[in-house]
Design a protein around this motif. Sequence first.
Motif, short mmCIF file in Angstrom:
data_model
loop_
_atom_site.label_atom_id
_atom_site.label_comp_id
_atom_site.label_asym_id
_atom_site.label_seq_id
_atom_site.Cartn_x
_atom_site.Cartn_y
_atom_site.Cartn_z
N GLY A 50 0.82 -1.21 0.00
CA GLY A 50 0.00 0.00 0.00
C GLY A 50 0.85 1.26 0.00
O GLY A 50 0.58 2.21 -0.73
N LEU A 51 1.90 1.26 0.80
CA LEU A 51 2.80 2.42 0.85
C LEU A 51 3.56 2.60 -0.46
O LEU A 51 3.78 3.73 -0.90
CB LEU A 51 3.78 2.28 2.03
N LYS A 52 3.94 1.49 -1.09
CA LYS A 52 4.64 1.58 -2.37
C LYS A 52 3.73 2.14 -3.46
O LYS A 52 4.18 2.89 -4.33
CB LYS A 52 5.15 0.20 -2.80
N LYS A 53 2.46 1.79 -3.43
CA LYS A 53 1.52 2.21 -4.46
C LYS A 53 0.90 3.58 -4.20
O LYS A 53 0.31 4.17 -5.11
CB LYS A 53 0.40 1.18 -4.59
N GLU A 54 1.01 4.07 -3.00
CA GLU A 54 0.33 5.31 -2.60
C GLU A 54 0.65 6.49 -3.52
O GLU A 54 -0.26 7.19 -4.00
CB GLU A 54 0.70 5.65 -1.17
N GLY A 55 1.92 6.73 -3.79
CA GLY A 55 2.31 7.85 -4.65
C GLY A 55 1.77 7.71 -6.05
O GLY A 55 1.28 8.68 -6.65
N LEU A 56 1.83 6.50 -6.60
CA LEU A 56 1.33 6.25 -7.95
C LEU A 56 -0.18 6.48 -8.02
O LEU A 56 -0.69 7.08 -8.97
CB LEU A 56 1.66 4.81 -8.37
N ILE A 57 -0.90 6.05 -7.00
CA ILE A 57 -2.35 6.23 -6.96
C ILE A 57 -2.70 7.72 -6.87
O ILE A 57 -3.58 8.20 -7.59
CB ILE A 57 -2.98 5.44 -5.80
N LEU A 58 -2.01 8.45 -6.00
CA LEU A 58 -2.27 9.89 -5.89
C LEU A 58 -1.96 10.62 -7.20
O LEU A 58 -2.69 11.52 -7.61
CB LEU A 58 -1.46 10.49 -4.73
N ILE A 69 -1.97 17.12 -6.78
CA ILE A 69 -2.21 16.47 -5.49
C ILE A 69 -0.97 16.69 -4.63
O ILE A 69 0.15 16.41 -5.05
CB ILE A 69 -2.47 14.95 -5.63
N LYS A 70 -1.16 17.20 -3.45
CA LYS A 70 -0.06 17.42 -2.51
C LYS A 70 0.01 16.23 -1.55
O LYS A 70 -0.93 15.96 -0.82
CB LYS A 70 -0.30 18.72 -1.73
N ARG A 71 1.14 15.52 -1.59
CA ARG A 71 1.33 14.37 -0.69
C ARG A 71 1.66 14.85 0.71
O ARG A 71 2.31 15.87 0.91
CB ARG A 71 2.46 13.48 -1.18
N ASN A 72 1.21 14.10 1.68
CA ASN A 72 1.49 14.39 3.08
C ASN A 72 2.74 13.60 3.48
O ASN A 72 2.68 12.63 4.22
CB ASN A 72 0.29 14.00 3.95
N GLU A 92 -3.77 15.68 -0.51
CA GLU A 92 -4.91 16.60 -0.60
C GLU A 92 -4.79 17.44 -1.87
O GLU A 92 -3.71 17.60 -2.43
CB GLU A 92 -4.99 17.50 0.62
N ILE A 93 -5.92 17.96 -2.31
CA ILE A 93 -5.95 18.87 -3.45
C ILE A 93 -5.83 20.28 -2.89
O ILE A 93 -6.72 20.73 -2.18
CB ILE A 93 -7.25 18.70 -4.26
N PRO A 94 -4.72 20.98 -3.18
CA PRO A 94 -4.55 22.34 -2.63
C PRO A 94 -5.55 23.33 -3.21
O PRO A 94 -6.13 23.16 -4.21
CB PRO A 94 -3.13 22.71 -3.01
#
Length: 94
Positions: A50-58, A69-72, A92-94
Amino acid sequence: MPDKDNKYISATQMVGLMGVSPYMTPYTLYHQFKNNLHPLPVINEHVKWGLKKEGLILEAIGEKLHRPIKRNINQDFIKHPEYFIGCTLDGEIP
Protein backbone atom coordinates in the motif's frame (compact mmCIF):
# COMPACT_ATOMS: atom_id res chain seq x y z
CA MET A 1 -1.11 7.43 12.13
CA PRO A 2 -2.65 8.19 15.53
CA ASP A 3 -2.21 11.45 17.43
CA LYS A 4 1.18 11.38 19.20
CA ASP A 5 -0.28 13.12 22.29
CA ASN A 6 -3.20 10.65 22.65
CA LYS A 7 -5.69 13.52 22.85
CA TYR A 8 -7.50 12.90 19.56
CA ILE A 9 -9.08 9.77 18.10
CA SER A 10 -7.69 9.06 14.64
CA ALA A 11 -9.58 7.60 11.70
CA THR A 12 -7.69 4.33 12.31
CA GLN A 13 -8.72 4.29 15.97
CA MET A 14 -12.34 5.13 15.13
CA VAL A 15 -12.88 1.70 13.58
CA GLY A 16 -11.46 0.19 16.77
CA LEU A 17 -13.88 2.25 18.82
CA MET A 18 -16.74 0.97 16.65
CA GLY A 19 -15.55 -2.62 17.10
CA VAL A 20 -14.82 -3.32 13.42
CA SER A 21 -11.00 -3.22 13.37
CA PRO A 22 -8.91 -6.38 13.02
CA TYR A 23 -6.09 -4.62 14.91
CA MET A 24 -7.78 -3.15 18.01
CA THR A 25 -10.89 -3.37 20.13
CA PRO A 26 -12.72 -0.72 22.16
CA TYR A 27 -11.03 -2.28 25.22
CA THR A 28 -7.48 -1.91 23.85
CA LEU A 29 -8.25 1.60 22.61
CA TYR A 30 -9.46 2.58 26.09
CA HIS A 31 -6.20 1.33 27.61
CA GLN A 32 -4.14 3.16 24.98
CA PHE A 33 -5.70 6.45 26.05
CA LYS A 34 -5.90 5.68 29.78
CA ASN A 35 -2.28 4.57 30.06
CA ASN A 36 -0.86 6.79 27.28
CA LEU A 37 0.32 3.74 25.33
CA HIS A 38 1.66 3.99 21.79
CA PRO A 39 1.35 0.60 20.07
CA LEU A 40 3.80 -0.30 17.34
CA PRO A 41 2.46 0.27 13.83
CA VAL A 42 1.24 -2.75 11.91
CA ILE A 43 3.75 -3.63 9.20
CA ASN A 44 2.77 -6.51 6.94
CA GLU A 45 2.82 -7.23 3.20
CA HIS A 46 -0.48 -5.38 2.64
CA VAL A 47 0.85 -2.25 4.34
CA LYS A 48 4.19 -2.43 2.51
CA TRP A 49 2.51 -2.72 -0.89
CA GLY A 50 0.00 0.00 0.00
CA LEU A 51 2.80 2.42 0.85
CA LYS A 52 4.64 1.58 -2.37
CA LYS A 53 1.52 2.21 -4.46
CA GLU A 54 0.33 5.31 -2.60
CA GLY A 55 2.31 7.85 -4.65
CA LEU A 56 1.33 6.25 -7.95
CA ILE A 57 -2.35 6.23 -6.96
CA LEU A 58 -2.27 9.89 -5.89
CA GLU A 59 -0.53 10.80 -9.15
CA ALA A 60 -3.18 8.94 -11.18
CA ILE A 61 -5.99 10.71 -9.28
CA GLY A 62 -4.35 14.07 -9.96
CA GLU A 63 -4.12 13.27 -13.67
CA LYS A 64 -7.75 12.14 -13.82
CA LEU A 65 -8.99 15.28 -12.03
CA HIS A 66 -6.53 17.56 -13.87
CA ARG A 67 -5.51 18.92 -10.47
CA PRO A 68 -2.27 18.77 -8.51
CA ILE A 69 -2.21 16.47 -5.49
CA LYS A 70 -0.06 17.42 -2.51
CA ARG A 71 1.33 14.37 -0.69
CA ASN A 72 1.49 14.39 3.08
CA ILE A 73 5.14 13.31 3.18
CA ASN A 74 5.63 14.42 6.81
CA GLN A 75 2.58 12.42 7.92
CA ASP A 76 1.09 15.51 9.61
CA PHE A 77 -1.89 14.76 11.85
CA ILE A 78 -4.83 17.09 11.12
CA LYS A 79 -7.05 17.89 14.12
CA HIS A 80 -10.70 18.89 13.95
CA PRO A 81 -11.16 22.39 15.47
CA GLU A 82 -14.15 21.41 17.66
CA TYR A 83 -14.09 17.67 18.23
CA PHE A 84 -11.41 15.30 19.51
CA ILE A 85 -10.97 13.56 16.17
CA GLY A 86 -8.34 13.80 13.47
CA CYS A 87 -6.58 11.97 10.67
CA THR A 88 -3.39 11.71 8.67
CA LEU A 89 -4.27 12.31 5.03
CA ASP A 90 -2.31 10.56 2.29
CA GLY A 91 -2.71 13.61 0.09
CA GLU A 92 -4.91 16.60 -0.60
CA ILE A 93 -5.95 18.87 -3.45
CA PRO A 94 -4.55 22.34 -2.63
